[in-house]
Write an enzyme that holds these catalytic residues in place. Structure first.
Site, PDB file in Angstrom:
ATOM      1  N   GLY A  10      62.376  34.545  35.171  1.00 18.22           N
ATOM      2  CA  GLY A  10      61.913  33.429  34.345  1.00 18.22           C
ATOM      3  C   GLY A  10      62.026  33.751  32.873  1.00 18.22           C
ATOM      4  O   GLY A  10      61.134  33.455  32.070  1.00 18.22           O
ATOM      5  N   ARG A  14      57.765  30.626  28.957  1.00 18.04           N
ATOM      6  CA  ARG A  14      56.760  31.144  28.012  1.00 18.04           C
ATOM      7  C   ARG A  14      56.348  32.563  28.356  1.00 18.04           C
ATOM      8  O   ARG A  14      56.298  33.434  27.477  1.00 18.04           O
ATOM      9  CB  ARG A  14      55.539  30.221  28.010  1.00 18.04           C
ATOM     10  CG  ARG A  14      55.764  28.868  27.350  1.00 18.04           C
ATOM     11  CD  ARG A  14      54.598  27.946  27.555  1.00 18.04           C
ATOM     12  NE  ARG A  14      54.426  27.607  28.960  1.00 18.04           N
ATOM     13  CZ  ARG A  14      53.453  26.826  29.439  1.00 18.04           C
ATOM     14  NH1 ARG A  14      52.565  26.319  28.604  1.00 18.04           N
ATOM     15  NH2 ARG A  14      53.366  26.559  30.721  1.00 18.04           N
ATOM     16  N   MET A  15      56.059  32.806  29.624  1.00 21.73           N
ATOM     17  CA  MET A  15      55.632  34.143  30.017  1.00 21.73           C
ATOM     18  C   MET A  15      56.798  35.112  29.961  1.00 21.73           C
ATOM     19  O   MET A  15      56.644  36.271  29.545  1.00 21.73           O
ATOM     20  CB  MET A  15      55.033  34.102  31.429  1.00 21.73           C
ATOM     21  CG  MET A  15      54.294  35.370  31.817  1.00 21.73           C
ATOM     22  SD  MET A  15      52.852  35.648  30.777  1.00 21.73           S
ATOM     23  CE  MET A  15      52.930  37.425  30.581  1.00 21.73           C
ATOM     24  N   PRO A 124      46.883  38.420  40.945  1.00 22.67           N
ATOM     25  CA  PRO A 124      46.901  37.048  40.434  1.00 22.67           C
ATOM     26  C   PRO A 124      46.680  36.968  38.935  1.00 22.67           C
ATOM     27  O   PRO A 124      46.927  35.941  38.326  1.00 22.67           O
ATOM     28  CB  PRO A 124      45.763  36.375  41.203  1.00 22.67           C
ATOM     29  CG  PRO A 124      44.832  37.496  41.535  1.00 22.67           C
ATOM     30  CD  PRO A 124      45.715  38.676  41.786  1.00 22.67           C
ATOM     31  N   MET A 126      47.045  39.714  35.461  1.00 19.65           N
ATOM     32  CA  MET A 126      47.361  41.051  34.961  1.00 19.65           C
ATOM     33  C   MET A 126      46.496  41.468  33.771  1.00 19.65           C
ATOM     34  O   MET A 126      46.622  42.580  33.278  1.00 19.65           O
ATOM     35  CB  MET A 126      48.834  41.104  34.536  1.00 19.65           C
ATOM     36  CG  MET A 126      49.812  40.873  35.666  1.00 19.65           C
ATOM     37  SD  MET A 126      49.787  42.208  36.875  1.00 19.65           S
ATOM     38  CE  MET A 126      50.840  41.495  38.145  1.00 19.65           C
ATOM     39  N   HIS A 156      42.654  25.367  32.981  1.00 21.06           N
ATOM     40  CA  HIS A 156      44.003  25.769  32.582  1.00 21.06           C
ATOM     41  C   HIS A 156      44.738  24.596  31.939  1.00 21.06           C
ATOM     42  O   HIS A 156      44.292  23.443  32.005  1.00 21.06           O
ATOM     43  CB  HIS A 156      44.807  26.268  33.790  1.00 21.06           C
ATOM     44  CG  HIS A 156      44.428  27.660  34.223  1.00 21.06           C
ATOM     45  ND1 HIS A 156      43.359  27.899  35.041  1.00 21.06           N
ATOM     46  CD2 HIS A 156      44.981  28.868  33.933  1.00 21.06           C
ATOM     47  CE1 HIS A 156      43.259  29.204  35.248  1.00 21.06           C
ATOM     48  NE2 HIS A 156      44.216  29.810  34.590  1.00 21.06           N
ATOM     49  N   LYS A 160      49.940  23.560  34.675  1.00 18.42           N
ATOM     50  CA  LYS A 160      49.698  24.425  35.827  1.00 18.42           C
ATOM     51  C   LYS A 160      49.766  23.590  37.107  1.00 18.42           C
ATOM     52  O   LYS A 160      49.139  22.526  37.194  1.00 18.42           O
ATOM     53  CB  LYS A 160      48.343  25.127  35.712  1.00 18.42           C
ATOM     54  CG  LYS A 160      48.128  26.177  36.806  1.00 18.42           C
ATOM     55  CD  LYS A 160      46.938  27.064  36.494  1.00 18.42           C
ATOM     56  CE  LYS A 160      46.706  28.094  37.584  1.00 18.42           C
ATOM     57  NZ  LYS A 160      47.862  29.010  37.756  1.00 18.42           N
ATOM     58  N   THR A 167      43.547  33.386  39.987  1.00 19.45           N
ATOM     59  CA  THR A 167      42.456  34.223  39.497  1.00 19.45           C
ATOM     60  C   THR A 167      41.120  33.767  40.062  1.00 19.45           C
ATOM     61  O   THR A 167      40.291  34.581  40.493  1.00 19.45           O
ATOM     62  CB  THR A 167      42.416  34.203  37.963  1.00 19.45           C
ATOM     63  OG1 THR A 167      43.658  34.682  37.464  1.00 19.45           O
ATOM     64  CG2 THR A 167      41.286  35.063  37.425  1.00 19.45           C
TER      65      THR A 167
END
Length: 268
Positions: A10, A14-15, A124, A126, A156, A160, A167
């Protein structure tokens, strides 16, 4: 010291970009691969172009090309994509840090099976802070095992796609385990209409979606005459990126096995 060679799934998201920037800024890590979907307009572009400095790694959709030089893949994509990456990594001995959420039980079982062939860290969330919060919840649940109602509220951003968040579900699992229960037996995911009195053994979930909220989680222990709230709020995804790199370093000397952030932080 030889730098650990990482790939990012990905890569144009964004991540993915947050991870690439963090890797570029780390002295002991190097970006060795970047993956994205076949429909991504970023294919063929240098993975560091958004930073204004070349990473000398082109974003690929072909796993063989994108992972040719990688020792470890960091994946924060979708379950279907992660499971394809998982199959390839297990077959080729490439380690994985998996932060993807929304897996069903079959997906979780596939991850556990792949961990017999390569080292995998699956969590789920980090964030170091979130994982310390998990330990606090375990301790709190044991102390508030009688006379306290437990509710988990998470919020969120509007994009999402899964709810409750991974989490929040993990928080529920930690609490249920501490109480000697199974989350599947006590979780309440929705309330509407005349629901009757609250089952004192239940763990309730409430979900909020809106705006650009990165991730807020609160666990409420509601007793008679007092309420205890344990809250974690994320203001930036950078904490997930830094936690992921810490996880990658943890896996550097592991050959096989399934781990989580509690292992990384020595909280077990």
């Amino acid at each position: 010291m030889t730098a650990l060679k990482l790939a990012v799934a990905g890569a144009s998201g964004r991540m993915g970009r947050m991870l690439i920037e963090a890797i570029q800024n780390a002295d002991d890590l190097t970006l060795a691969g970047a993956l994205d979907t076949p429909a991504s307009p970023a294919l063929g572009i240098d993975a560091g172009a958004f930073l204004g400095k070349a990473a000398n790694v082109v974003i690929e959709s072909d796993l063989a090309k994108g992972l040719a030089s990688a020792q470890l893949l960091i994946d924060f994509t979708r379950p279907e994509g992660t499971l394809k990456h998982l199959e390839y990594c297990a077959a080729h001995g490439i380690k994985m840090v998996i932060g993807t959420t929304g897996f069903d039980q079959a997906g979780k079982d596939a991850i556990a099976e792949a961990a017999k062939k390569t080292a995998i860290l699956f969590a789920p969330n980090m964030s170091v802070g979130v994982n310390v919060t998990m330990k606090l919840l375990e301790l709190a649940a044991k102390s508030f095992s009688h006379g306290y109602d437990i509710e988990i509220i998470e919020a969120h951003h509007r994009h999402k796609v899964d709810a409750p968040s991974g989490t929040a579900l993990k928080m529920g699992e930690v609490i249920a385990d501490a109480l000697g229960r199974k989350l599947d037996d006590v979780a309440v995911y929705a309330r509407e209409g005349v629901t009757g009195e609250r089952d004192p053994s239940s763990i309730g979930f409430a979900n909020i979606r809106g705006g650009d909220i990165v991730g807020d989680h609160t666990v409420l222990f509601a007793g008679i005459g007092e309420r205890i709230e344990i809250t974690h709020k994320s203001s930036s995804r950078v904490t997930y990126a830094h936690g992921s790199l810490r996880a990658a370093r943890f896996l550097a000397d592991k050959q096989t096995g399934l781990f989580d952030m509690q292992d990384v932080l020595g909280l077990k």
